[in-house]
Design a protein around this motif. Structure first.
Motif, short mmCIF file in Angstrom:
data_model
loop_
_atom_site.label_atom_id
_atom_site.label_comp_id
_atom_site.label_asym_id
_atom_site.label_seq_id
_atom_site.Cartn_x
_atom_site.Cartn_y
_atom_site.Cartn_z
N PRO A 125 0.84 -1.20 0.00
CA PRO A 125 0.00 0.00 0.00
C PRO A 125 0.88 1.25 0.00
CG PRO A 125 -0.73 -1.54 1.70
CD PRO A 125 0.58 -2.05 1.17
N ARG A 126 0.35 2.33 -0.54
CA ARG A 126 1.13 3.57 -0.60
C ARG A 126 1.70 3.91 0.77
NH1 ARG A 126 0.04 6.97 -5.18
NH2 ARG A 126 1.27 5.20 -5.82
N LYS A 152 -6.96 -4.85 -3.17
CA LYS A 152 -6.80 -5.12 -1.73
C LYS A 152 -5.55 -4.46 -1.16
CE LYS A 152 -9.59 -9.32 -1.40
NZ LYS A 152 -9.96 -9.60 -2.80
N LEU A 153 -4.53 -4.22 -1.99
CA LEU A 153 -3.37 -3.43 -1.55
C LEU A 153 -3.78 -1.97 -1.40
CD1 LEU A 153 -0.54 -4.94 -3.82
CD2 LEU A 153 -0.65 -5.05 -1.31
N ASP A 154 -4.52 -1.49 -2.40
CA ASP A 154 -4.97 -0.10 -2.40
C ASP A 154 -5.83 0.20 -1.17
OD1 ASP A 154 -5.45 2.49 -3.24
OD2 ASP A 154 -7.15 1.91 -4.50
N SER A 155 -6.70 -0.76 -0.80
CA SER A 155 -7.59 -0.55 0.34
C SER A 155 -6.86 -0.71 1.67
CB SER A 155 -8.76 -1.52 0.28
OG SER A 155 -8.33 -2.82 0.64
N GLY A 156 -5.63 -1.23 1.62
CA GLY A 156 -4.86 -1.40 2.84
C GLY A 156 -5.15 -2.71 3.55
N ASP A 157 -5.93 -3.59 2.93
CA ASP A 157 -6.24 -4.86 3.58
C ASP A 157 -5.10 -5.85 3.45
OD1 ASP A 157 -9.11 -4.91 4.70
OD2 ASP A 157 -9.26 -3.79 2.82
N LEU A 158 -4.35 -5.75 2.35
CA LEU A 158 -3.15 -6.57 2.22
C LEU A 158 -1.95 -5.69 2.55
CD1 LEU A 158 -3.69 -8.69 -1.05
CD2 LEU A 158 -3.55 -9.52 1.31
N ASP A 159 -0.98 -6.28 3.25
CA ASP A 159 0.26 -5.55 3.54
C ASP A 159 1.25 -5.67 2.39
OD1 ASP A 159 -0.40 -4.59 6.17
OD2 ASP A 159 -0.27 -6.67 6.84
N ALA A 160 1.19 -6.80 1.69
CA ALA A 160 2.11 -6.98 0.56
C ALA A 160 1.58 -8.09 -0.33
CB ALA A 160 3.51 -7.33 1.05
N ALA A 161 1.91 -8.00 -1.64
CA ALA A 161 1.51 -9.05 -2.57
C ALA A 161 2.46 -9.02 -3.76
CB ALA A 161 0.07 -8.83 -3.04
N ILE A 162 2.64 -10.17 -4.39
CA ILE A 162 3.50 -10.23 -5.57
C ILE A 162 2.67 -9.81 -6.78
CG2 ILE A 162 4.95 -11.69 -7.00
CD1 ILE A 162 6.02 -11.32 -4.18
N TYR A 221 2.82 -7.54 -10.87
CA TYR A 221 3.70 -7.15 -11.97
C TYR A 221 4.25 -5.74 -11.73
CZ TYR A 221 1.69 -10.97 -14.72
OH TYR A 221 1.30 -12.20 -15.19
N ALA A 222 5.40 -5.48 -12.24
CA ALA A 222 5.97 -4.14 -12.15
C ALA A 222 5.03 -3.12 -12.79
CB ALA A 222 7.34 -4.09 -12.83
N THR A 223 4.33 -3.54 -13.85
CA THR A 223 3.43 -2.61 -14.54
C THR A 223 2.21 -2.23 -13.71
OG1 THR A 223 2.44 -4.55 -15.58
CG2 THR A 223 4.03 -3.31 -16.89
N ASP A 224 1.95 -3.00 -12.64
CA ASP A 224 0.80 -2.68 -11.79
C ASP A 224 1.11 -1.52 -10.84
OD1 ASP A 224 -0.99 -4.64 -12.74
OD2 ASP A 224 0.14 -6.16 -11.64
N VAL A 225 2.41 -1.29 -10.62
CA VAL A 225 2.80 -0.21 -9.71
C VAL A 225 2.86 1.08 -10.51
CG1 VAL A 225 4.56 0.64 -8.14
CG2 VAL A 225 4.09 -1.81 -8.30
N SER A 226 1.86 1.90 -10.34
CA SER A 226 1.85 3.15 -11.09
C SER A 226 1.12 4.19 -10.26
CB SER A 226 1.16 2.97 -12.44
OG SER A 226 -0.22 2.81 -12.23
N ALA A 227 1.15 5.40 -10.73
CA ALA A 227 0.47 6.49 -10.03
C ALA A 227 -1.02 6.18 -9.93
CB ALA A 227 0.70 7.80 -10.77
N LEU A 228 -1.57 5.55 -10.96
CA LEU A 228 -3.01 5.30 -10.99
C LEU A 228 -3.45 4.25 -9.99
CD1 LEU A 228 -3.93 5.34 -14.78
CD2 LEU A 228 -4.73 6.88 -12.97
N SER A 229 -2.65 3.21 -9.83
CA SER A 229 -3.10 2.09 -9.01
C SER A 229 -3.05 2.41 -7.53
CB SER A 229 -2.24 0.85 -9.29
OG SER A 229 -0.91 1.09 -8.90
N GLY A 230 -2.29 3.43 -7.14
CA GLY A 230 -2.26 3.80 -5.73
C GLY A 230 -1.44 2.86 -4.87
N ILE A 231 -0.53 2.10 -5.46
CA ILE A 231 0.32 1.23 -4.65
C ILE A 231 1.78 1.49 -4.99
CG2 ILE A 231 -1.47 -0.53 -4.54
CD1 ILE A 231 0.19 -2.21 -6.48
#
Lengths: 263, 350, 240
Positions: free
Chosen positions: C111-112, C170-180, C182-192
């Motif tokens: 999460p951010r 679930k990362l964005d909502s803060g319910d998960l602390d970490a998850a594996i 893709y690198a492409t999922d980490v962006s300004a839009l996704s909030g993680i």
């Protein structure tokens, strides 16, 4: 007594047969896909056992909770006049039209660990709903509750109010009137409400996966197990689907014979 | 000991306002009559407390149960009013016994009390029957038992005879007459049936379009009927006589009644429309046929009422065409016939 | 099997009625994780070739492989993993071979702000954290398994999601602390945010020209061109 069989309109017969076939064909298709040779080993596998246990526990708990709160909701909607009633009814029925995944995401943002209500709850008690069986129960209750409310409210509207008036003038409290007079008189609707609610909870997928996650033995229900297996082990997916069909048919037929026909 | 007092107005549905005032002393029975939609059942509902009134007051005994001006509203469960609802409204999923037990205030004695009341209503054998399986007459017996078992201080009966077939009517009417006789609180009986009203009630409340058109004792109402409906309603012939093996004998007359099983002093009623008039002696049965003098004739658009002279003073009601056919006019004579089955007799109240 | 053929036939007929694609449109079936990038590629390609129409059919790789095996009309197939591509190629004749056109790497999504202070893969053994990965059958789950194996970590997972989007939510909502993810999922839009895994697991994206029409040939060439690669780069994809 002589019985004369009534002939329905031919158009209805044709349309009804088409409609039944529409539902029956996929079920038959499912049967053709079953790997009968592997049936035993798949049925006794840990994945199927875990998923069936979680599905049954969660759907039965959800039905109980939906009864506990859904019946009072229906009562208030059917018997009490208040401002904004139409809005409250629309709100309660919203899960019917909301895509389940959206409902699950909404649950996550409200009841999740950092959610509007879930955050303070976690800080105060350490309770976390997602990734637990309680999360599954919450998700399936959310989507199945409207079925109980609709069934009961419809029946309450259809019930002649004079019976409740009669009970009141005989000195009964409102609660006694509801338990002793109203509820027994709408029993068939209550039973079918139970069946619909349970069936919806048993088959729930979207809200569960979005809110509770998916882990075998903890949150993985039958529909989730089927979905994952569809991508890896088609045979297992088909067998689990078959198990769901059999369980649902047993429950619905049992209820029908005892209640629906008599009603 | 002030009986039941209703002086209330309320809006029933839409903009139909009811404005009703009447009083029923303790130990008295009022028959509330009037055409459909006059507001009779609605009045029963506000007295029972199922609906609140908008202004005015309803009093039972010494206590005010509904008074919007002072904010008093006693809920139905606390009014102690026994109601026999239209179609009885027995709980269909319960046995007759359970229905009667439901209203007994003392729960520990409920079954014993309920059985007593069923027995007094002649319904002991129905105790274990489901209410939904009872016939019309059986239903009314159980409904009466249920209302009385709740130990009410007032009784309301909404068309208690409406759902009965003709054969059950006399016995339920007699049962109700004795129940009301014993009951020492005020009672209101809604009915469409003039004979029942006259036989059971001490006085009449005539409703029309949400208002009390006329009220008073039967004699008062009969002497000055306020509308054609009232005059038709109270125009029933009432005779006193002595019954003996199917024949009722009065002062200078005798009539044969069908299905008579009472003897001694009786009150009999004959509806004016059941009195047949003929210009010559009718053929067939000679029973209940005689020649009489016409005393008076009043004709309206739809009916002609004809007063017949003694020894048996009766009012007959025929169509204007029928009156013309027998050339009915005061002073002429006419042949009268009354079918034995149209003569209703009830043991007279002591 | 007869019934199956009938069912598939009916489904395809209905699908054919449903999407009224022009007859000369080029149908490109593309994996969900590639969706946003391919929408850009489609726009750029149609700008450069106004006479051509590209129709995107976006779904999970496994589903797309199933569709083409069942006979769905597809001109170009671009998937997120080689295994699905191999299955598709096993039962469909194509005009060209599968070519790797992009790559992706796996990172630890958090999460951010990384509230649980996750720094390495070894944190996936901490039972007090809420940890997630994709389920094994989906490509991102297969890669996650490779990441854990390479690092020698036995993860204490709380959920195995059916697709990577569910992990991101679930990362964005803060319910998960970490998850594996893709690198492409980490962006300004996704909030993680992303944390490097420290192991080298590369996801390779294969593309294949199925029908070999002039348009499909040209579109595959465009994806592999410098302009196409630049667009993919904008979405975080690496070179093949």
């Amino acid at each position: 007594m002589r019985r004369v069989r009534q002939r329905p309109p031919m158009l209805f017969v044709v349309l009804a047969i088409l409609g039944v076939a529409f539902v029956a064909v996929p079920v038959v298709g499912l049967l053709f896909e079953v790997p009968w040779g592997d049936l035993g080993s798949i049925l006794t596998s840990e994945i199927v056992g875990d998923a069936l246990r979680i599905s049954l526990v969660a759907s039965l708990l959800a039905t109980a909770i939906a009864t506990l709160v859904g019946v009072p909701i229906a009562y208030v909607l059917a018997r009490v006049e208040f401002r904004g009633k139409a809005l409250v009814r629309a709100l309660v029925l919203l899960p019917l039209v909301l895509p389940p995944v959206v409902g699950g995401a909404a649950l996550l943002f409200s009841l999740g660990r950092r959610g509007l209500v879930g955050g303070p709850l976690y800080d105060a008690t350490g309770l976390v709903l997602p990734f637990s069986i309680w999360g599954v129960v919450v998700a399936v209750t959310f989507v199945s509750l409207p079925f109980m409310v609709l069934s009961i409210e419809g029946a309450l509207h259809g019930l002649d109010r004079r019976f409740e008036s009669a009970a009141a003038s005989l000195g009964a409290t409102q609660l006694r009137t509801f338990m002793r007079v109203t509820m027994p008189m709408i029993m068939p609707a209550f039973i079918s409400g139970l069946a619909l609610t349970w069936a919806r909870a048993f088959g729930e997928f979207g809200a569960t996966v979005a809110f509770a996650g998916n882990l075998q033995g903890r949150t993985q229900t039958m529909p989730l197990a089927v979905f994952v297996a569809l991508e890896s082990d088609r045979g297992a997916a088909v067998v689990m689907s078959l198990v769901m069909v059999v369980v649902a048919v047993i429950v619905l037929v049992a209820l029908r014979d005892r209640w629906w026909v008599r009603a | 000991m002030s009986g039941l007092v209703v002086d209330a107005s309320w809006v029933r549905s839409g903009d139909f306002t009811l404005d009703v005032g009447f009083a029923v002393p303790d130990d008295a029975t009022v028959a509330m009559v009037g055409p459909n939609g006059a507001g009779k059942s609605s009045t029963i509902r506000v007295i029972a407390g199922v609906e609140p009134i908008d202004s005015g007051v309803i009093k039972i005994g010494d206590s005010v149960v509904d008074d919007p001006a002072s904010g008093v509203f006693v809920s139905p469960r606390d009014r102690r009013i026994g109601v026999v609802w239209q179609d009885a409204a027995l709980f269909p999923h319960m046995t007759a016994l359970r229905n009667v037990m439901f209203g007994v205030p003392d729960r520990s004695a409920a079954e014993a009390r309920a059985r007593q009341w069923l027995e007094r209503m002649g319904a002991s054998s129905l105790a274990d029957r489901r209410a939904s399986t009872l016939s019309g007459g059986e239903t009314q017996r159980v409904a009466l038992a249920r209302a009385l078992a709740s130990e009410p201080s007032a009784l309301l009966l909404d068309e208690p005879f409406a759902a009965l077939d003709a054969s059950a009517r006399p016995e339920i009417r007699a049962l109700l007459a004795s129940v009301l006789d014993e009951f020492d609180g005020p009672a209101v009986v809604v009915t469409h049936d003039s004979e029942e009203a006259i036989l059971i009630a001490d006085s009449l409340v005539v409703m029309e379009a949400g208002r009390v058109l006329q009220s008073g004792s039967l004699a008062e109402v009969r002497s000055r009927p306020a509308s054609e409906y009232v005059s038709h309603f109270v125009g029933v012939n009432i005779l006193q006589g002595v019954a003996e093996s199917g024949v009722i004998t009065g002062d200078g007359w005798a009539l044969t009644a069908a299905d008579m099983d009472t003897s001694g002093d009786v009150t009999i009623t004959i509806h004016p429309s059941a009195v047949g008039l003929f210009s010559s002696r009718p053929s067939g049965s000679a029973r209940n046929t005689w020649e009489a003098r016409i005393e008076w004739v009043t004709t309206t658009d739809n009916t002609a009422r004809i007063g017949l002279g003694g020894p048996l003073t009766l009012v007959a009601e025929v169509t204007p065409a029928g009156a013309a056919a027998i050339e009915a006019r005061p002073g002429s004579s006419v042949w009268v016939a009354v079918k034995a089955s149209e003569i209703h007799a009830t043991g007279r109240r002591p | 099997m007869g019934i199956r053929a009938i069912v598939v036939g009916v489904v395809l007929a209905v699908a054919g009625v449903g999407c009224s694609a022009p007859d000369d449109a080029t149908v490109v079936s593309v994996a969900a994780s590639l969706g946003p990038a391919f929408e850009e590629l489609q726009k750029a390609y149609e700008r450069a070739n106004p006479e051509s129409t590209i129709e995107l059919n976006i779904a999970g790789s496994v589903t797309l492989a199933e569709q083409i095996i069942a006979g769905a009309p597809v001109d170009v197939l671009a998937l997120a993993d080689m295994a699905s591509m191999d299955r598709a190629l096993g039962s469909v004749d194509t005009t060209g071979p599968a070519i790797t056109f992009a790559s992706n790497s796996m990172v630890i999504g958090v999460p951010r702000g990384n509230p649980a202070a996750v720094t390495s893969l070894s944190d996936f053994a901490r039972s007090e954290l809420f940890l997630g990965a994709c389920a094994i059958p989906v490509p991102c789950g297969v890669y996650a398994r490779q990441v854990f194996d390479a690092a020698g970590v036995v993860p204490d997972l709380d959920t195995q999601e059916a697709d990577v989007r569910a992990l991101v939510v679930k990362l964005d909502s803060g319910d998960l602390d970490a998850a594996i993810v893709y690198a492409t999922d980490v962006s300004a839009l996704s909030g993680i945010d992303g944390v490097a895994t420290g192991v080298d697991v590369i996801a390779e994206y294969p593309i294949v020209d199925v029908t070999g029409t002039p348009d499909s040939v040209r579109f595959v060439e465009f994806v592999l061109s410098a302009e196409g690669q630049s667009i993919l780069g904008d979405f975080g994809f690496g070179a093949p």
